[in-house]
Design a protein around this motif. Structure first.
Motif, PDB file in Angstrom:
ATOM      1  N   UNK A 291       0.814  -1.213   0.000  1.00 38.16           N
ATOM      2  CA  UNK A 291       0.000   0.000   0.000  1.00 38.16           C
ATOM      3  C   UNK A 291       0.849   1.265   0.000  1.00 38.16           C
ATOM      4  N   UNK A 292       1.997   1.233   0.654  1.00 43.06           N
ATOM      5  CA  UNK A 292       2.841   2.426   0.713  1.00 43.06           C
ATOM      6  C   UNK A 292       3.490   2.736  -0.635  1.00 43.06           C
ATOM      7  N   UNK A 293       3.538   1.784  -1.532  1.00 40.19           N
ATOM      8  CA  UNK A 293       4.131   2.056  -2.848  1.00 40.19           C
ATOM      9  C   UNK A 293       3.238   2.921  -3.711  1.00 40.19           C
ATOM     10  N   UNK A 294       1.951   2.960  -3.415  1.00 37.86           N
ATOM     11  CA  UNK A 294       1.055   3.877  -4.127  1.00 37.86           C
ATOM     12  C   UNK A 294       1.198   5.264  -3.531  1.00 37.86           C
ATOM     13  N   UNK A 295       0.521   6.229  -4.138  1.00 38.06           N
ATOM     14  CA  UNK A 295       0.565   7.596  -3.639  1.00 38.06           C
ATOM     15  C   UNK A 295       1.331   8.511  -4.568  1.00 38.06           C
ATOM     16  N   UNK A 296       1.707   9.661  -4.049  1.00 40.56           N
ATOM     17  CA  UNK A 296       2.436  10.642  -4.841  1.00 40.56           C
ATOM     18  C   UNK A 296       3.934  10.386  -4.775  1.00 40.56           C
ATOM     19  N   UNK A 297       4.651  10.964  -5.732  1.00 42.55           N
ATOM     20  CA  UNK A 297       6.111  10.996  -5.720  1.00 42.55           C
ATOM     21  C   UNK A 297       6.506  12.428  -6.098  1.00 42.55           C
ATOM     22  N   UNK A 298       7.747  12.626  -6.448  1.00 40.62           N
ATOM     23  CA  UNK A 298       8.159  13.978  -6.857  1.00 40.62           C
ATOM     24  C   UNK A 298       7.368  14.425  -8.076  1.00 40.62           C
ATOM     25  N   UNK A 299       7.108  13.501  -9.010  1.00 38.55           N
ATOM     26  CA  UNK A 299       6.248  13.774 -10.160  1.00 38.55           C
ATOM     27  C   UNK A 299       5.234  12.643 -10.263  1.00 38.55           C
ATOM     28  N   UNK A 300       4.072  12.945 -10.836  1.00 37.18           N
ATOM     29  CA  UNK A 300       3.061  11.921 -11.038  1.00 37.18           C
ATOM     30  C   UNK A 300       2.414  11.462  -9.747  1.00 37.18           C
ATOM     31  N   UNK A 301       1.427  10.594  -9.893  1.00 36.93           N
ATOM     32  CA  UNK A 301       0.716  10.066  -8.730  1.00 36.93           C
ATOM     33  C   UNK A 301       0.084   8.733  -9.065  1.00 36.93           C
ATOM     34  N   UNK A 302      -0.086   7.904  -8.051  1.00 34.92           N
ATOM     35  CA  UNK A 302      -0.856   6.661  -8.144  1.00 34.92           C
ATOM     36  C   UNK A 302      -1.950   6.742  -7.098  1.00 34.92           C
ATOM     37  N   UNK A 303      -3.196   6.915  -7.552  1.00 33.63           N
ATOM     38  CA  UNK A 303      -4.337   6.918  -6.641  1.00 33.63           C
ATOM     39  C   UNK A 303      -4.813   5.482  -6.503  1.00 33.63           C
ATOM     40  N   UNK A 304      -4.692   4.928  -5.314  1.00 36.72           N
ATOM     41  CA  UNK A 304      -5.013   3.526  -5.093  1.00 36.72           C
ATOM     42  C   UNK A 304      -6.417   3.330  -4.554  1.00 36.72           C
ATOM     43  N   UNK A 305      -7.173   2.442  -5.177  1.00 38.23           N
ATOM     44  CA  UNK A 305      -8.502   2.052  -4.709  1.00 38.23           C
ATOM     45  C   UNK A 305      -8.487   0.543  -4.505  1.00 38.23           C
ATOM     46  N   UNK A 306      -8.569   0.118  -3.250  1.00 43.47           N
ATOM     47  CA  UNK A 306      -8.418  -1.287  -2.904  1.00 43.47           C
ATOM     48  C   UNK A 306      -9.702  -1.799  -2.265  1.00 43.47           C
ATOM     49  N   UNK A 316     -14.342  -5.019  11.487  1.00 43.55           N
ATOM     50  CA  UNK A 316     -13.220  -4.948  12.418  1.00 43.55           C
ATOM     51  C   UNK A 316     -12.366  -6.212  12.385  1.00 43.55           C
ATOM     52  N   UNK A 317     -12.559  -7.062  11.365  1.00 41.29           N
ATOM     53  CA  UNK A 317     -11.711  -8.254  11.256  1.00 41.29           C
ATOM     54  C   UNK A 317     -10.278  -7.822  10.914  1.00 41.29           C
ATOM     55  N   UNK A 318      -9.261  -8.679  11.123  1.00 47.52           N
ATOM     56  CA  UNK A 318      -7.857  -8.232  11.103  1.00 47.52           C
ATOM     57  C   UNK A 318      -7.416  -7.525   9.827  1.00 47.52           C
ATOM     58  N   UNK A 319      -7.766  -8.054   8.650  1.00 46.31           N
ATOM     59  CA  UNK A 319      -7.299  -7.442   7.407  1.00 46.31           C
ATOM     60  C   UNK A 319      -7.958  -6.087   7.199  1.00 46.31           C
ATOM     61  N   UNK A 320      -9.268  -6.001   7.449  1.00 45.64           N
ATOM     62  CA  UNK A 320      -9.961  -4.724   7.311  1.00 45.64           C
ATOM     63  C   UNK A 320      -9.401  -3.698   8.288  1.00 45.64           C
ATOM     64  N   UNK A 321      -9.127  -4.118   9.505  1.00 44.49           N
ATOM     65  CA  UNK A 321      -8.600  -3.198  10.511  1.00 44.49           C
ATOM     66  C   UNK A 321      -7.203  -2.721  10.140  1.00 44.49           C
ATOM     67  N   UNK A 322      -6.355  -3.642   9.662  1.00 37.15           N
ATOM     68  CA  UNK A 322      -4.991  -3.262   9.271  1.00 37.15           C
ATOM     69  C   UNK A 322      -5.009  -2.343   8.054  1.00 37.15           C
ATOM     70  N   UNK A 323      -5.857  -2.652   7.074  1.00 38.14           N
ATOM     71  CA  UNK A 323      -5.925  -1.816   5.871  1.00 38.14           C
ATOM     72  C   UNK A 323      -6.430  -0.421   6.202  1.00 38.14           C
ATOM     73  N   UNK A 324      -7.437  -0.341   7.054  1.00 35.45           N
ATOM     74  CA  UNK A 324      -8.012   0.961   7.410  1.00 35.45           C
ATOM     75  C   UNK A 324      -6.981   1.846   8.104  1.00 35.45           C
ATOM     76  N   UNK A 325      -6.073   1.230   8.858  1.00 38.53           N
ATOM     77  CA  UNK A 325      -5.062   2.017   9.564  1.00 38.53           C
ATOM     78  C   UNK A 325      -3.982   2.551   8.635  1.00 38.53           C
ATOM     79  N   UNK A 326      -3.811   1.932   7.458  1.00 40.45           N
ATOM     80  CA  UNK A 326      -2.776   2.356   6.512  1.00 40.45           C
ATOM     81  C   UNK A 326      -3.332   3.304   5.463  1.00 40.45           C
ATOM     82  N   UNK A 327      -4.568   3.067   5.034  1.00 46.01           N
ATOM     83  CA  UNK A 327      -5.150   3.830   3.934  1.00 46.01           C
ATOM     84  C   UNK A 327      -5.526   5.242   4.361  1.00 46.01           C
ATOM     85  N   UNK A 328      -5.761   6.095   3.356  1.00 46.19           N
ATOM     86  CA  UNK A 328      -6.090   7.502   3.597  1.00 46.19           C
ATOM     87  C   UNK A 328      -7.589   7.757   3.604  1.00 46.19           C
TER      88      UNK A 328
END
Length: 441
Positions: A291-306, A316-328
Motif C-alpha cells: 500500500x505504501x508504494x502507491x501515492x504521490x512521488x516527486x512527479x506523477x501520482x498513483x491513486x489507489x482504490x483497494x 473490524x476483522x484483522x485485514x480490514x482493521x490493518x488496511x483501514x489504519x494504513x489507507x487515507x
C-alpha cells in the motif's frame, strides 16, 4: 593487434550452479545445493516440450537450502529434479503498448491479441517514495461517481479502501470509476477472482471503452498463491512506471483481502507461526509495503482504490482493521442498501476521505456537511419514523430529510453507464443543499 572480447565465451563455459529438489511438500519445494537470494526466479527441471511452466521463486532460505514456491502448477515436479537459477527477479513489462491488454500475474498477455511489445522490462521491486520527497496531495481526482466526488472526495495520490461483504457491488463500482475517472491511466488488478467473472467484468462491467484506457492484471482463485500475490505487485509496478513518467494513475485492486490470503498461504507453508486468525506476521508487513508504494512521488501520482472483502460483514476483522489504519480513507458499501436496489450501495455516513478538506473549497465542504447532517438526523430518527411515532416539526433536519428523501436518493444513486463530471455533481449537490437548508430553516 586486435583485442578480442572473450567475456561471452568465458560466460558460456563457466560452470553453472545447479541444485536438486530435496522435497515437495504442501505448496512449495525445498532445494538443496543452490545459493540463491529471496526473490530470485529459478527453473525446475528441463524443458520437456510439454509447455508446462516450471518456474519458481525463492521465498525463504537457510543454511540447508532454499524454499521455493512454483509460479505455475506443481504437476510433474519430483524429488531429485535439477533446479537452475536465472540470476534475476520477476521482470514486469511497461509502456503504452499495455493499454487495452489483459495480463497474467507475471505480466504475460492472456487475451489472445498476440505478443506484447513492451517498452521495457523492469524488476518487480521498486523503492517506496521517500516520505520527505512525496508531493503533497492538493488536487481532487474525478472518479465519475457523484457520491464519491462530492461526499468522499479523493485526491490525486490518495489511497482509499472499498470495504464490503460479498455481492454488494464492489466490482461494479470499480468499473464505474474506470470509465468515469479523469486519470490518464487505469490499472486494474483482479486477484483471486472466480474465473467465470473475469470475462464478465471485462466485457460487461468495464466494456470496450473502459478497457481501451486500462491495463488489466488477472490471477484467478485457482492459481498458485505466489502467482496471486505477485499479480498485486505486478499491477503496482506497472502503475509506478507510469507515475515515474509523470502521469496520474488510478490503481484499482480487487481484492486486498485475497492478497492477504495468498500471503497467509505462503507464510504458513514456509513455517511462519500463525497469529491473528491464522495470519502470520508477514501478512501485515506485506500489506504495508504494497500500500505504501502507491501515492504521490516527486512527479506523477498513483491513486489507489483497494477493495477489502470483510469477513461476515465484520468491518473490524484483522485485514480490514490493518488496511483501514494504513489507507487515507475508506468507502463502506452497505448490504442493506444493495438489497433495496440502491446502487452504488455507498454508506456515505460510514465513509470518509482523510484528504477531502485539502482538495475542495469551503463552499463545497459546507454543501457536503449539510447533506450529511440531514442524512444523519434521519438515521437517528428512523425507528420513530418507521412506527409512525415521529411528529413533524420536532426536528427541522429530520423534516427536511423526509421532505427531500426522493431528491437525496436520486442524487446518491447512479446507473453504471452514467459518468457524471465532478463539476456537474457539485452543482447538483449545491442545489440540493440549498433546498435542504431552506427546509431545515
Amino acid at each position: 593487434m586486435t583485442l578480442v572480447d572473450l567475456s561471452p565465451a568465458l560466460a558460456a563455459v563457466r560452470p553453472q550452479r545447479v541444485g536438486v529438489v530435496d522435497s515437495v511438500v504442501g505448496l512449495g519445494l525445498t532445494v538443496a545445493g543452490l545459493d540463491c537470494a529471496v526473490g530470485e526466479v529459478v527453473k525446475v527441471g528441463a524443458d520437456d516440450g510439454s509447455g508446462i511452466d516450471r518456474t519458481a521463486e525463492v521465498v525463504a532460505a537457510d543454511s540447508t537450502g532454499v524454499r521455493c514456491m512454483p509460479l505455475g502448477p506443481m504437476t510433474g515436479i519430483r524429488a531429485g529434479m535439477t533446479v537452475r537459477p536465472t540470476g534475476r527477479p520477476i521482470l514486469v513489462p511497461t509502456g503504452r503498448a499495455l493499454f487495452g491488454r489483459v495480463l497474467d500475474g507475471l505480466g504475460r498477455p492472456i487475451d489472445g491479441k498476440g505478443p506484447l511489445h513492451a517498452d521495457a522490462l523492469v524488476p518487480i521491486d521498486h523503492p517506496t517514495p521517500n516520505s520527505m520527497e512525496r508531493a503533497r496531495i492538493a488536487q481532487p481526482l474525478q472518479l465519475g461517481v457523484r457520491a464519491l466526488d462530492t461526499l468522499t472526495t479523493a485526491g490525486r495520490g490518495q489511497r482509499m479502501g472499498l470495504f464490503a461483504g460479498s455481492g454488494v457491488g464492489k466490482s461494479s463500482l470499480l468499473s464505474m470509476i474506470a470509465r468515469g475517472t479523469e486519470a490518464e491511466v487505469s490499472v486494474v488488478a483482479l486477484v483471486g477472482e472466480r474465473g467465470r467473472e473475469v470475462r464478465e467484468f471485462l466485457e460487461d462491467d468495464l466494456g470496450p471503452e473502459g478497457l481501451a484506457r486500462s491495463i488489466v492484471v488477472v490471477a484467478t482463485s485457482d492459481e498458485p498463491a505466489l502467482m496471486r500475490l505477485r499479480a498485486a505487485f505486478v499491477a503496482t509496478r506497472i502503475a509506478e512506471s507510469f507515475r515515474d513518467a509523470g502521469s496520474d494513475v488510478v490503481l484499482m485492486m480487487d481484492s486486498l483481502t485475497r492478497v492477504a490470503m495468498a500471503q497467509r498461504e505462503i507464510g504458513l507453508s514456509v513455517g511462519e507461526p500463525p497469529a491473528t486468525r491464522g495470519y502470520p506476521p508477514s501478512t501485515f508487513s506485506t500489506l504495508a509495503s504494497l500500500l505504501e508504494r502507491a501515492g504521490t512521488d516527486r512527479v506523477g501520482s498513483v491513486t489507489g482504490l483497494y477493495t477489502v472483502l470483510v469477513d461476515g460483514d465484520d468491518h473490524n476483522e484483522p485485514i480490514a482493521d490493518a488496511a483501514r489504519s494504513i489507507l487515507d480513507g475508506h468507502i463502506v458499501l452497505d448490504r442493506k442498501l444493495a438489497v433495496t436496489g440502491h446502487f452504488p450501495s455507498i454508506d456515505v455516513l460510514g465513509s470518509i476521505s482523510r484528504v477531502a478538506s485539502k482538495v475542495i473549497t469551503p463552499s463545497q465542504s459546507q454543501d457536503a456537511r449539510t447533506l450529511r447532517s440531514v442524512m444523519a438526523a434521519r438515521r437517528q430518527a428512523q425507528d420513530l419514523i418507521d412506527v409512525g411515532a415521529y411528529q413533524p416539526g420536532t426536528n427541522p433536519l429530520v423534516d427536511a430529510a423526509v421532505t427531500y428523501q426522493g431528491a437525496i436518493d436520486a442524487f446518491l444513486q447512479q446507473r453504471m453507464d452514467d459518468q457524471t463530471p465532478a463539476s456537474a455533481s457539485w452543482e447538483q449537490l449545491a442545489a440540493l443543499s440549498a433546498a435542504l437548508g431552506g427546509g431545515a430553516a
